[in-house]
Design an enzyme around this catalytic site. Structure first.
Site, PDB file in Angstrom:
ATOM      1  N   GLY A   9       0.871  -1.185   0.000  1.00  0.00           N
ATOM      2  CA  GLY A   9       0.000   0.000   0.000  1.00  0.00           C
ATOM      3  C   GLY A   9       0.902   1.228   0.000  1.00  0.00           C
ATOM      4  N   VAL A  13      -0.031   6.887   3.956  1.00  0.00           N
ATOM      5  CA  VAL A  13       0.666   6.344   5.133  1.00  0.00           C
ATOM      6  C   VAL A  13       1.890   5.544   4.690  1.00  0.00           C
ATOM      7  CG1 VAL A  13       0.473   4.906   7.202  1.00  0.00           C
ATOM      8  CG2 VAL A  13      -1.487   6.274   6.481  1.00  0.00           C
ATOM      9  N   ASP A  34       1.942  -1.589  -4.604  1.00  0.00           N
ATOM     10  CA  ASP A  34       0.585  -1.043  -4.683  1.00  0.00           C
ATOM     11  C   ASP A  34      -0.147  -1.715  -5.835  1.00  0.00           C
ATOM     12  OD1 ASP A  34      -0.756   1.616  -3.251  1.00  0.00           O
ATOM     13  OD2 ASP A  34      -1.751   0.975  -5.111  1.00  0.00           O
ATOM     14  N   ASN A  96     -11.968  -4.057   2.960  1.00  0.00           N
ATOM     15  CA  ASN A  96     -10.609  -4.210   3.480  1.00  0.00           C
ATOM     16  C   ASN A  96     -10.357  -5.619   4.009  1.00  0.00           C
ATOM     17  OD1 ASN A  96      -9.990  -1.693   2.665  1.00  0.00           O
ATOM     18  ND2 ASN A  96      -9.882  -0.750   4.689  1.00  0.00           N
ATOM     19  N   VAL A 119      -1.844  -1.751   9.606  1.00  0.00           N
ATOM     20  CA  VAL A 119      -2.269  -0.353   9.759  1.00  0.00           C
ATOM     21  C   VAL A 119      -3.692  -0.179   9.212  1.00  0.00           C
ATOM     22  CG1 VAL A 119      -1.710   2.065   9.202  1.00  0.00           C
ATOM     23  CG2 VAL A 119       0.130   0.428   9.547  1.00  0.00           C
ATOM     24  N   ASN A 121      -7.488  -0.084   8.355  1.00  0.00           N
ATOM     25  CA  ASN A 121      -8.687  -0.046   9.201  1.00  0.00           C
ATOM     26  C   ASN A 121      -9.823  -0.900   8.655  1.00  0.00           C
ATOM     27  OD1 ASN A 121      -8.203   1.623  11.466  1.00  0.00           O
ATOM     28  ND2 ASN A 121      -8.144   3.426  10.126  1.00  0.00           N
ATOM     29  N   ARG A 152      -1.956  11.075  20.326  1.00  0.00           N
ATOM     30  CA  ARG A 152      -2.967  12.145  20.243  1.00  0.00           C
ATOM     31  C   ARG A 152      -3.363  12.617  21.639  1.00  0.00           C
ATOM     32  NH1 ARG A 152      -6.367   9.342  15.242  1.00  0.00           N
ATOM     33  NH2 ARG A 152      -5.237  10.476  13.612  1.00  0.00           N
ATOM     34  N   HIS A 176      -9.197   0.516  18.342  1.00  0.00           N
ATOM     35  CA  HIS A 176      -8.835   1.757  17.649  1.00  0.00           C
ATOM     36  C   HIS A 176     -10.106   2.281  16.975  1.00  0.00           C
ATOM     37  CE1 HIS A 176      -6.602   4.726  15.498  1.00  0.00           C
ATOM     38  NE2 HIS A 176      -6.868   4.201  14.312  1.00  0.00           N
TER      39      HIS A 176
HETATM   40  P1  NAD Z   1      -4.364   5.663   0.693  1.00  0.00           P
HETATM   41  O1  NAD Z   1      -5.636   5.564  -0.079  1.00  0.00           O
HETATM   42  O2  NAD Z   1      -3.536   6.873   0.530  1.00  0.00           O
HETATM   43  O3  NAD Z   1      -3.438   4.387   0.365  1.00  0.00           O
HETATM   44  C1  NAD Z   1      -3.933   3.080   0.322  1.00  0.00           C
HETATM   45  C2  NAD Z   1      -3.259   2.409  -0.842  1.00  0.00           C
HETATM   46  O4  NAD Z   1      -3.561   1.003  -0.798  1.00  0.00           O
HETATM   47  C3  NAD Z   1      -3.751   2.920  -2.201  1.00  0.00           C
HETATM   48  O5  NAD Z   1      -2.669   3.449  -2.946  1.00  0.00           O
HETATM   49  C4  NAD Z   1      -4.353   1.677  -2.874  1.00  0.00           C
HETATM   50  O6  NAD Z   1      -4.139   1.644  -4.264  1.00  0.00           O
HETATM   51  C5  NAD Z   1      -3.586   0.566  -2.152  1.00  0.00           C
HETATM   52  N1  NAD Z   1      -4.213  -0.759  -2.258  1.00  0.00           N
HETATM   53  C6  NAD Z   1      -5.524  -1.075  -2.213  1.00  0.00           C
HETATM   54  N2  NAD Z   1      -5.679  -2.409  -2.335  1.00  0.00           N
HETATM   55  C7  NAD Z   1      -4.434  -2.936  -2.438  1.00  0.00           C
HETATM   56  C8  NAD Z   1      -3.925  -4.263  -2.594  1.00  0.00           C
HETATM   57  N3  NAD Z   1      -4.742  -5.307  -2.645  1.00  0.00           N
HETATM   58  N4  NAD Z   1      -2.595  -4.428  -2.685  1.00  0.00           N
HETATM   59  C9  NAD Z   1      -1.749  -3.374  -2.639  1.00  0.00           C
HETATM   60  N5  NAD Z   1      -2.172  -2.097  -2.495  1.00  0.00           N
HETATM   61  C10 NAD Z   1      -3.485  -1.881  -2.403  1.00  0.00           C
HETATM   62  O7  NAD Z   1      -4.730   5.451   2.233  1.00  0.00           O
HETATM   63  P2  NAD Z   1      -3.834   5.780   3.522  1.00  0.00           P
HETATM   64  O8  NAD Z   1      -4.209   7.111   4.030  1.00  0.00           O
HETATM   65  O9  NAD Z   1      -2.416   5.473   3.211  1.00  0.00           O
HETATM   66  O10 NAD Z   1      -4.427   4.688   4.543  1.00  0.00           O
HETATM   67  C11 NAD Z   1      -4.214   3.307   4.309  1.00  0.00           C
HETATM   68  C12 NAD Z   1      -5.015   2.480   5.300  1.00  0.00           C
HETATM   69  O11 NAD Z   1      -4.537   2.747   6.618  1.00  0.00           O
HETATM   70  C13 NAD Z   1      -6.520   2.786   5.323  1.00  0.00           C
HETATM   71  O12 NAD Z   1      -7.250   1.600   5.553  1.00  0.00           O
HETATM   72  C14 NAD Z   1      -6.659   3.717   6.521  1.00  0.00           C
HETATM   73  O13 NAD Z   1      -7.959   3.692   7.077  1.00  0.00           O
HETATM   74  C15 NAD Z   1      -5.640   3.114   7.449  1.00  0.00           C
HETATM   75  N6  NAD Z   1      -5.160   4.007   8.494  1.00  0.00           N
HETATM   76  C16 NAD Z   1      -5.014   3.463   9.727  1.00  0.00           C
HETATM   77  C17 NAD Z   1      -4.532   4.218  10.767  1.00  0.00           C
HETATM   78  C18 NAD Z   1      -4.333   3.583  12.123  1.00  0.00           C
HETATM   79  O14 NAD Z   1      -4.122   4.279  13.099  1.00  0.00           O
HETATM   80  N7  NAD Z   1      -4.378   2.263  12.217  1.00  0.00           N
HETATM   81  C19 NAD Z   1      -4.230   5.578  10.563  1.00  0.00           C
HETATM   82  C20 NAD Z   1      -4.372   6.099   9.275  1.00  0.00           C
HETATM   83  C21 NAD Z   1      -4.833   5.304   8.238  1.00  0.00           C
END
Ligand code: NAD
Length: 305
Positions: A9, A13, A34, A96, A119, A121, A152, A176
């Site tokens: 991904g 993040v 990705d 997800n 990471v 969600n 936070r 979370h």
């Molecule tokens: P983002 O949309 O910027 O990035 C996610 C990436 O995952 C995208 O580029 C997408 O193309 C890629 N993707 C989707 N399916 C895939 C697969 N099967 N294989 C490889 N890549 C794939 O999102 P983000 O802001 O980077 O957030 C990513 C995830 O982390 C989300 O689920 C978000 O909710 C979660 N998140 C969690 C926390 C936490 O505290 N745990 C904090 C922030 C974000």
């Protein structure tokens, strides 16, 4: 020794995490994956161009072929849908879960000895899914959520008291989600309880604000969720593993009786080092805090249905 880290991904993040790793850690290989064709390649080339400023020797590989993760020591899952305005983390569940399940199968096949950091969600449910599919020892799977919530909480305490964050000790446990548990009985400012610095009414406001912080940010950003602080929270886990730091950090882990909870993934303080989760630390909680934590087990199981 950690030689190879893969990040699945390469969005907000994932790419920020990659930047922190290159800036501060010495590893042989960093892989970015990705599903969007060419995104990881573009991000990896951009990161490569920081080499002359940061002076690292790490090889950076980006692509959409998941086979690139082969023999990774650490795999970080930042893939999947992200929350948009008006959505809860739980709204992401079905899509997800499918993504995490597919990716976990590949991790099981290609990176059998890796430590997995989740990471994506809804965090605790996705951490459970990785456990379910890989069947790795639970101590090699950790979900990053409570350490972000803790950061936070520390920030909000700082804003209220203006005491340096170096002198603030706080812990947030639990899911979370808006059901997280800021553990007031363990929060201290240089040894003193928070109540000596913040009146009770304001403490309640802080507890509420930390629970809503992620949503507050999404409501401003609209089409995406937070990423600066999440990527740093994740980096701190990676660093604790790579440098064998023995840090106490709350992470989501599959519980087997600890805190009276069974077969659920919930954020609790853990001793993190090169082994992954070396130990789960069962802090003493007040009866009310214990009840709140226990009730999260039921909420977790309801969401999993
Ligand atoms: P983002 O949309 O910027 O990035 C996610 C990436 O995952 C995208 O580029 C997408 O193309 C890629 N993707 C989707 N399916 C895939 C697969 N099967 N294989 C490889 N890549 C794939 O999102 P983000 O802001 O980077 O957030 C990513 C995830 O982390 C989300 O689920 C978000 O909710 C979660 N998140 C969690 C926390 C936490 O505290 N745990 C904090 C922030 C974000």
């Amino acid at each position: 020794m950690v030689k190879k880290i893969s990040i699945i991904g390469s969005g907000a993040v994932g790419s920020n995490l990659a930047f922190h790793i290159l800036s501060r850690l010495t590893i042989k290989e960093l892989v970015l994956i990705d599903i969007v064709d060419s995104l990881a390649k573009g991000v990896s080339l951009d990161l490569e161009d920081t080499r002359a400023f940061l002076n690292f020797n790490t090889e950076i590989i980006g692509g959409s072929d998941i086979n690139l993760i082969k023999d990774s020591d650490i795999v970080v899952l930042t893939c999947g849908l992200v929350r948009k305005e008006g959505m809860s983390r739980e709204d992401l569940l079905s899509t997800n879960r499918r993504i995490i399940s597919e990716v976990s199968l590949k991790i099981k096949e290609l990176a059998k000895s890796s430590i997995v950091i989740v990471v994506t969600n809804p965090l605790d449910l996705m951490t459970y899914e990785v456990n379910r599919v890989t069947r790795f020892n639970r101590k090699r799977i950790m979900g990053m959520g409570s350490s972000l919530d803790t950061a936070r909480f520390v920030n909000l305490i700082y804003k209220e008291t203006k005491v340096s964050t170096c002198d603030i000790e706080a812990l947030v446990f639990g899911l979370h989600s808006k059901d997280m548990l800021p553990v007031l009985s363990l929060a201290k400012i240089k040894g003193y309880s928070l109540e000596r610095f913040i009146e009770e009414r304001k403490l309640d406001v802080l507890k509420r604000r930390v629970k809503e912080r992620g949503t507050e940010i999404v409501n401003y950003l609209k089409n995406r969720s937070a990423y600066f602080s999440p990527s740093l929270a994740c980096y701190h886990l990676v660093e604790a593993i790579v440098n064998d730091c023995n840090r106490i950090i709350p992470v989501s882990v599959l519980l087997k009786g600890e805190f009276g909870l069974n077969n659920v993934c919930i954020g609790v303080p853990c001793f993190i080092n090169r082994k992954g989760i070396d130990k789960i630390i069962e802090y003493e909680l007040t009866p009310q805090e214990k009840r709140e934590l226990l009730s999260m087990g039921d909420r977790f199981k309801e969401c999993m249905k």
